[in-house]
Design a protein around this motif. Structure first.
Motif, mmCIF file in Angstrom:
data_model
loop_
_atom_site.group_PDB
_atom_site.id
_atom_site.type_symbol
_atom_site.label_atom_id
_atom_site.label_comp_id
_atom_site.label_asym_id
_atom_site.label_seq_id
_atom_site.Cartn_x
_atom_site.Cartn_y
_atom_site.Cartn_z
ATOM 1 N N LEU A 16 1.001 4.421 3.501
ATOM 2 C CA LEU A 16 1.540 2.931 3.626
ATOM 3 C C LEU A 16 2.167 2.391 2.439
ATOM 4 O O LEU A 16 3.224 2.064 2.204
ATOM 5 N N PHE A 17 1.260 2.128 1.352
ATOM 6 C CA PHE A 17 1.363 1.678 0.226
ATOM 7 C C PHE A 17 2.726 2.238 -0.740
ATOM 8 O O PHE A 17 3.440 1.770 -1.220
ATOM 9 N N PHE A 18 2.528 3.623 -0.817
ATOM 10 C CA PHE A 18 3.334 4.513 -1.419
ATOM 11 C C PHE A 18 4.749 4.458 -0.990
ATOM 12 O O PHE A 18 5.860 4.176 -1.540
ATOM 13 N N VAL A 19 4.802 4.702 0.357
ATOM 14 C CA VAL A 19 6.278 4.766 1.017
ATOM 15 C C VAL A 19 6.936 3.335 0.985
ATOM 16 O O VAL A 19 8.066 3.367 0.644
ATOM 17 N N LEU A 20 6.089 2.338 1.146
ATOM 18 C CA LEU A 20 6.774 0.972 1.225
ATOM 19 C C LEU A 20 7.197 0.686 -0.125
ATOM 20 O O LEU A 20 8.168 -0.301 -0.244
ATOM 21 N N ARG A 21 6.331 0.944 -1.262
ATOM 22 C CA ARG A 21 6.811 0.529 -2.497
ATOM 23 C C ARG A 21 8.087 1.204 -2.784
ATOM 24 O O ARG A 21 8.830 0.694 -3.510
ATOM 25 N N GLN A 22 8.201 2.636 -2.433
ATOM 26 C CA GLN A 22 9.509 3.308 -2.570
ATOM 27 C C GLN A 22 10.601 2.984 -1.992
ATOM 28 O O GLN A 22 11.636 2.879 -2.113
ATOM 29 N N ALA A 79 -18.852 2.954 6.355
ATOM 30 C CA ALA A 79 -18.130 3.705 5.054
ATOM 31 C C ALA A 79 -17.070 4.567 5.816
ATOM 32 O O ALA A 79 -16.176 4.981 5.116
ATOM 33 N N SER A 80 -17.493 5.228 7.015
ATOM 34 C CA SER A 80 -16.630 6.189 7.517
ATOM 35 C C SER A 80 -15.237 5.620 7.861
ATOM 36 O O SER A 80 -14.264 6.262 7.756
ATOM 37 N N VAL A 81 -15.504 4.514 8.338
ATOM 38 C CA VAL A 81 -14.116 3.819 8.876
ATOM 39 C C VAL A 81 -13.321 3.469 7.644
ATOM 40 O O VAL A 81 -11.963 3.870 7.673
ATOM 41 N N VAL A 82 -14.062 3.202 6.663
ATOM 42 C CA VAL A 82 -13.158 2.614 5.329
ATOM 43 C C VAL A 82 -12.551 3.916 4.738
ATOM 44 O O VAL A 82 -11.391 3.944 4.434
ATOM 45 N N LEU A 83 -13.225 5.177 4.616
ATOM 46 C CA LEU A 83 -12.929 6.388 4.133
ATOM 47 C C LEU A 83 -11.517 6.896 5.062
ATOM 48 O O LEU A 83 -10.661 7.410 4.560
ATOM 49 N N ALA A 84 -11.498 6.677 6.469
ATOM 50 C CA ALA A 84 -10.784 7.037 7.420
ATOM 51 C C ALA A 84 -9.282 6.261 7.244
ATOM 52 O O ALA A 84 -8.220 6.712 7.173
ATOM 53 N N LEU A 85 -9.536 4.822 6.767
ATOM 54 C CA LEU A 85 -8.381 4.005 6.542
ATOM 55 C C LEU A 85 -7.737 4.259 5.013
ATOM 56 O O LEU A 85 -6.718 3.867 4.950
ATOM 57 N N ILE A 86 -8.642 4.853 4.073
ATOM 58 C CA ILE A 86 -7.927 4.984 2.889
ATOM 59 C C ILE A 86 -6.704 5.693 2.539
ATOM 60 O O ILE A 86 -5.629 5.070 2.259
ATOM 61 N N PRO A 87 -6.734 6.936 3.245
ATOM 62 C CA PRO A 87 -5.387 7.648 3.304
ATOM 63 C C PRO A 87 -4.051 7.065 3.845
ATOM 64 O O PRO A 87 -3.293 7.034 3.522
ATOM 65 N N LEU A 88 -4.373 6.487 5.153
ATOM 66 C CA LEU A 88 -3.414 5.725 5.646
ATOM 67 C C LEU A 88 -2.863 4.499 4.711
ATOM 68 O O LEU A 88 -1.743 4.256 4.793
ATOM 69 N N ALA A 89 -3.809 3.767 4.222
ATOM 70 C CA ALA A 89 -3.489 2.580 3.363
ATOM 71 C C ALA A 89 -2.619 3.112 2.080
ATOM 72 O O ALA A 89 -1.577 2.489 1.865
#
Length: 288
Positions: free
Chosen positions: A39-45, A26-36
Motif C-alpha cells: 500500500l505504501f509503495f503504490v500510494l507513494r507512486q 508477531a504472526s499478525v504483524v508479519l502478515a500485515l507488513i507485506p500489505l502495508a
C-alpha cells in the motif's frame, strides 16, 4: 497437590500463555507488513499521478504525454456488472441446491466442482472463455470478458451461500413448512432472507476478487484505446491498461500505470467497506 508444585505449574502455564500470545501477535504483524509495504509503495507512486484528467480523458497517442484512463474505468465497471449478472443468480441457486438437497447424488458433485473451479488458475479460465465466447463469434468482446470473470466469481458465491444457509437454524425452515409453505417458498421467504447479510458480503468479496484480474481479460475483452460501451466489441479495462502501460518504454505511461493501480486498490477497499456497511444494516433490519 503440594502448594509448591501447584505454584510451579501455574507459572509454567502463565509463561506458556504469554509466549503463545506474543507468537500470535508477531504472526499478525508479519502478515500485515507485506500489505502495508504494498500500500505504501503504490500510494507513494500513484497519488501524485492522480488528477481530474486521469478520470475523464482518453488515452493519448503513443509517445504523447497526458491523457487518462476514463475509458478503462467505465469498461471495468461494465465488466464487473456483467460478471455479477452471470455469477450471482447461478451461484446462489447452486448454493441453495447444495444446502437443501444435500442428500442427493448431485450435491457432492456440485460442491467438489466449486472447490476445483476455485483453484483453477485465472489464465486457464481465460483460455476457456476464449474458446467458448470468442472463437465461435470470431471477435473479442465485453460479453466474453464478463463470462470469464463470472466463471471466476461463481465458486466463491456457491460456497459462501452454502455455508451461510447451513448456519440458518433448522427451526425457521420447519416453522415455515409447518405453516403450510412449500419448500421453495420457505427458502425464498425465510431461509434466504435470514442468510442475506452474509450472502451479500460474499458477493461483494467475489466482485473485489475479480476486479483485479488481468489474464482472463487478455483472452476475452482484450483492450480498447477508445471509449466503447458496446457489449459485442473489445472494451478497455483498468487491469489490462495498467499491464500495457507498465511494460511500455514511456515514463508518462509508467506514471499512469501507478495511478491506475492506486484506483484499483481504492476500488477493492471500497468493496470491502461496502460489504461491512451492507452487512451491518441488513443485520439491524433483521433484529428490528
Amino acid at each position: 497437590m503440594p502448594p509448591e508444585t501447584f505454584a510451579r505449574r501455574y507459572r509454567v502455564r502463565k509463561m506458556t500463555s504469554a509466549v503463545m500470545t506474543a507468537f500470535c501477535a508477531a504472526s499478525v504483524v508479519l502478515a500485515l507488513i507485506p500489505l502495508a509495504l504494498i500500500l505504501f509503495f503504490v500510494l507513494r507512486q500513484g497519488l501524485p499521478a492522480l488528477n481530474w484528467a486521469f478520470f475523464t480523458e482518453m488515452p493519448r497517442p503513443v509517445g504523447e504525454a497526458g491523457g487518462g484512463m476514463g475509458n478503462a474505468i467505465v469498461g471495468t465497471a461494465i465488466l464487473i456488472g456483467l460478471a455479477a449478472l452471470v455469477a450471482v443468480p447461478i451461484g446462489i441457486t447452486c448454493g441453495v441446491y447444495v444446502t437443501e438437497f444435500r442428500t442427493s447424488r448431485l450435491a457432492p458433485a456440485v460442491r467438489f466442482s466449486a472447490d476445483m473451479l476455485n483453484g483453477v488458475p485465472s489464465i486457464v479460465i481465460g483460455i476457456f472463455a476464449y474458446a467458448v465466447a470468442v472463437l465461435p463469434f470470431k471477435r473479442f468482446s465485453a460479453l466474453a470478458g464478463g463470462v470469464a470473470l463470472g466463471v471466476m466469481m461463481m465458486p466463491i458465491i456457491v460456497r459462501t451461500t452454502e455455508e451461510l444457509l447451513a448456519l440458518v437454524p433448522s427451526t425457521l425452515r420447519e416453522g415455515a413448512l409447518a405453516l403450510g409453505a412449500t419448500r421453495g417458498r420457505a427458502v425464498v421467504t425465510v431461509i434466504l432472507p435470514a442468510a442475506l447479510p452474509g450472502i451479500v458480503t460474499g458477493v461483494l468479496v467475489a466482485l473485489a476478487r475479480v476486479a483485479g484480474e488481468t489474464a482472463p481479460l487478455l483472452f476475452t475483452a482484450f483492450n480498447n484505446r477508445f471509449f466503447s460501451n458496446r457489449l459485442d466489441q473489445p472494451i478497455a479495462s483498468l487491469t489490462v491498461q495498467i499491464f500495457t502501460y507498465a511494460i511500455s518504454p514511456y515514463e508518462d505511461w509508467h506514471r499512469q500505470a501507478w495511478a491506475g493501480a492506486t484506483v484499483l486498490i481504492a476500488a477493492v477497499l471500497l468493496f470491502s467497506i461496502l460489504a461491512r456497511v451492507v452487512t451491518r444494516r441488513l443485520e439491524r433490519m433483521h433484529r428490528a
